[in-house]
Structure formats: C-alpha cells, structure tokens
Design an enzyme around this catalytic site. Structure first.
Site, short mmCIF file in Angstrom:
data_model
loop_
_atom_site.label_atom_id
_atom_site.label_comp_id
_atom_site.label_asym_id
_atom_site.label_seq_id
_atom_site.Cartn_x
_atom_site.Cartn_y
_atom_site.Cartn_z
N LEU A 18 0.85 -1.17 0.00
CA LEU A 18 0.00 0.00 0.00
C LEU A 18 0.90 1.23 0.00
O LEU A 18 1.97 1.22 0.61
CB LEU A 18 -0.90 0.03 1.24
CG LEU A 18 -2.01 -1.03 1.35
CD1 LEU A 18 -2.76 -0.85 2.67
CD2 LEU A 18 -2.97 -0.95 0.18
N ASP A 19 0.46 2.28 -0.68
CA ASP A 19 1.22 3.53 -0.65
C ASP A 19 1.38 4.01 0.79
O ASP A 19 0.55 3.71 1.66
CB ASP A 19 0.50 4.62 -1.45
CG ASP A 19 0.49 4.33 -2.95
OD1 ASP A 19 1.35 3.56 -3.39
OD2 ASP A 19 -0.36 4.91 -3.65
N ARG A 20 2.39 4.78 1.03
CA ARG A 20 2.67 5.30 2.37
C ARG A 20 1.46 5.99 2.99
O ARG A 20 1.14 5.79 4.16
CB ARG A 20 3.85 6.28 2.30
CG ARG A 20 4.24 6.88 3.64
CD ARG A 20 5.48 7.74 3.51
NE ARG A 20 6.02 8.12 4.82
CZ ARG A 20 7.25 8.55 5.00
NH1 ARG A 20 8.07 8.68 3.98
NH2 ARG A 20 7.67 8.85 6.21
N THR A 23 -1.70 5.64 2.18
CA THR A 23 -2.93 4.84 2.12
C THR A 23 -2.98 3.93 3.34
O THR A 23 -2.00 3.27 3.67
CB THR A 23 -2.96 3.99 0.84
OG1 THR A 23 -2.90 4.84 -0.31
CG2 THR A 23 -4.24 3.16 0.77
N ASN A 36 -0.26 3.31 -7.96
CA ASN A 36 -1.01 4.57 -7.95
C ASN A 36 -2.26 4.56 -8.82
O ASN A 36 -2.77 5.60 -9.24
CB ASN A 36 -0.11 5.73 -8.38
CG ASN A 36 1.02 6.04 -7.40
OD1 ASN A 36 1.92 6.80 -7.70
ND2 ASN A 36 1.00 5.44 -6.22
#
Length: 314
Positions: free
Chosen positions: A144-146, A148, A242
C-alpha cells in the site's frame, strides 16, 4: 525503536500443550468454553481468557462475548498465554503459520526505501515474527502507498509469497477501497480503463497506448456526497502502482489530500484513501478468507450531505 510486542520472558511451550476444538454451533466465546470445560470451575475457565490462553482462528482473544460461528477453530494453550502483537501504527487482523493480515496506518511505509530502512510495516512485523523464533522470516505479498491506510497481506515463506503473487488474479477474489474525492461526481457509478506508465519523475499517468503502459481498470460507486466532496467505493480489477489516484485524477475528482495527483487541499491532513475489504483464497487451506475494516469516521463525516462545510476541513 519501540518494540511491537512486550519483552517479558516467554514461557516455553510445545504443540502438545495446545488443544484444538472445532466449533460446532454459533455461540459466544465464554458460553462455549463453559460447555467445553464443564468439569472445571467457572473461575478457571475465565482465567483462560484473562491470561490470553484462548485463540479463535489463530488470533488470541480475551473478550468473553466474542461471537463464534460453526466451523471456527478454538485453541487453548494450557501452559502459557499466546503472544499478542501491539503497535500504535498498525493492527494485526489475522495470523496463522502461513500468512499475516494487517490494518496499516496512513503515513507508514509498507517496506524500506533507499533512505528509510526501519519503522516500516515490514520491519515492525519482521521484528514481531522473529521475537517468536529468530529463524522466522516475512515476505511482502502486496503493498500500500505510504499515505494509504488499510488491509495488507504478508507471507511467512518465500513459497507462499510466490504462490500468492503468481496466482494473484485467481486467488484474490475482491479488493475494495474507499476514498474521499474532491467535488460531487457526475455519475453515481462507472469504470475507468487506461494504460498506466511512469515518467522519469516517478509520476504515473494514463495513456491510450498499450505499448507504453500496463492495463488498469478501476470500478467506482458513489456512497455519499455533498457540494465539496464525495465518498467513493473503488473496486480494483487490476493492481497497478497509484492506479486509483491516477484514475480519480483522470475523472477530474482527485483524492482529497493527494497533491501529487491534482488535489487542491488536504482537509483531513492525509491522502483520503483506505483499503477496507480484502477477500482471497487461503494459499494452503483454500478456505475463503474475508476481511473488512471500518470506513474511517472522518471519511464519513466530511462527505455527509447534511454535515459541516468541508471547505475548511472542520
């Protein structure tokens, strides 16, 4: 660095100290334990919960009113309590001998970068599994993105990691996110389809050229909205870097707080994206695993049609 679990000496126990029971009917945990251990005093049975000696489907449980369902597995450790993971940046949702599922907090890296090596979800959980056995290892299944938050899975062996990644589209049955996006969306639901590529500045963008990028498909459904923001459920048919952030920007409704992809402000002080549903086939048992976390309350309040003005983020 703060340790994810307490450092009190752990009492050694073997598998023979643990007794397993298959739950035969729906019930509450304490009542079911009383049924199982009718020959023991109620105080003794309650002490199993107090001392974390009970696990339901491999997760230690202390709440007496935990709901049991037929088919669940109970484990009772008669010698010592099960180790319990605690950390202020993430929550352990599920653990067995093959996989881990966590609820990651926003602002926490999934894994290390060239600049940041510690304090990531991976390093925190790696410390945890090694505290149980120094030879234990951990492998990231997906990221997961930082910024998110939400559900994320790890494997406890390279083989399990590869099995999940190589069969991702067959084994992962459902991945859903919720996001707060800027503005009131024109359509109540729809789909975005494009090819995603990345430029030299690490900015992902959409293209119609299949030779330039990878196919990405995102389905969306509006859950609530007001003049300023919409709460959107997003279902990923693909899992590109993304992807949701780019596709919402393509629709003209960037995710709140996502300045990298066109957001005008950050009323919640974060990128308002949360992975709230994860359903997959267990890599070993083939049992369907279904996890869901609550939608962050501020996501709900800022998009309520009768709520306060979201312009100033109050």
């Amino acid at each position: 660095m703060r340790q994810p679990s307490d450092k009190r000496p752990r009492r050694r126990f073997s598998d023979k100290d643990i007794k397993r029971f298959k739950v035969e009917h729906d019930d509450t945990l304490l009542n079911y334990l009383f049924t199982l251990f009718g020959d023991k005093s109620r105080t003794t049975v309650k002490s199993y919960l107090t001392h974390r000696q009970v696990a339901v489907n491999d997760m230690p449980v202390t709440q007496f009113d935990t709901v049991l369902h037929a088919g669940d597995e109970l484990k009772i450790n008669f010698k010592a309590g099960f180790s319990v993971f605690k950390h202020n940046r993430l929550r352990l949702v599920y653990e067995d001998e093959y996989i881990l599922v966590i609820d990651k907090g926003y602002g926490l890296l999934s894994m290390s970068t060239d600049r940041i090596k510690t304090g990531t979800a991976y390093s925190i959980l790696s410390d945890y599994v090694k505290s149980q056995n120094p030879e234990n290892k951990l492998f990231i299944v997906h990221r997961l993105d930082r910024d998110t938050s939400g559900l994320m899975m790890f494997a406890k062996s390279k083989g399990i990691q590869e099995q999940m990644q190589h069969n991702w589209h067959n084994m992962v049955l459902e991945r859903k996110y919720v996001a707060v996006v800027e503005g009131q969306m024109e359509q109540p639901e729809g789909m975005v389809r494009s090819y995603l590529a990345e430029n030299a500045a690490f900015q992902v963008y959409s293209t119609d050229n299949p030779e330039e990028g990878q196919l990405a498909i995102t389905r969306y459904k509006v859950l609530s909205s007001n003049k300023h923001f919409s709460l959107v459920e997003l279902n990923l048919a693909t899992g590109r870097k993304n992807q949701i952030r780019v596709h919402m920007h393509d629709l003209g409704h960037s995710i709140a707080g996502d300045r990298k992809y066109g957001a005008h402000g950050s009323p919640l002080g974060r990128v308002a994206l949360h992975a709230y549903k994860l359903r997959f086939a267990h890599p070993v048992t083939r049992k369907e695993m279904n996890f869901e976390t609550p939608i962050p309350p501020r996501f709900l309040s800022i998009t309520a049609s009768t709520g306060p003005s979201a312009v100033d983020g109050k």
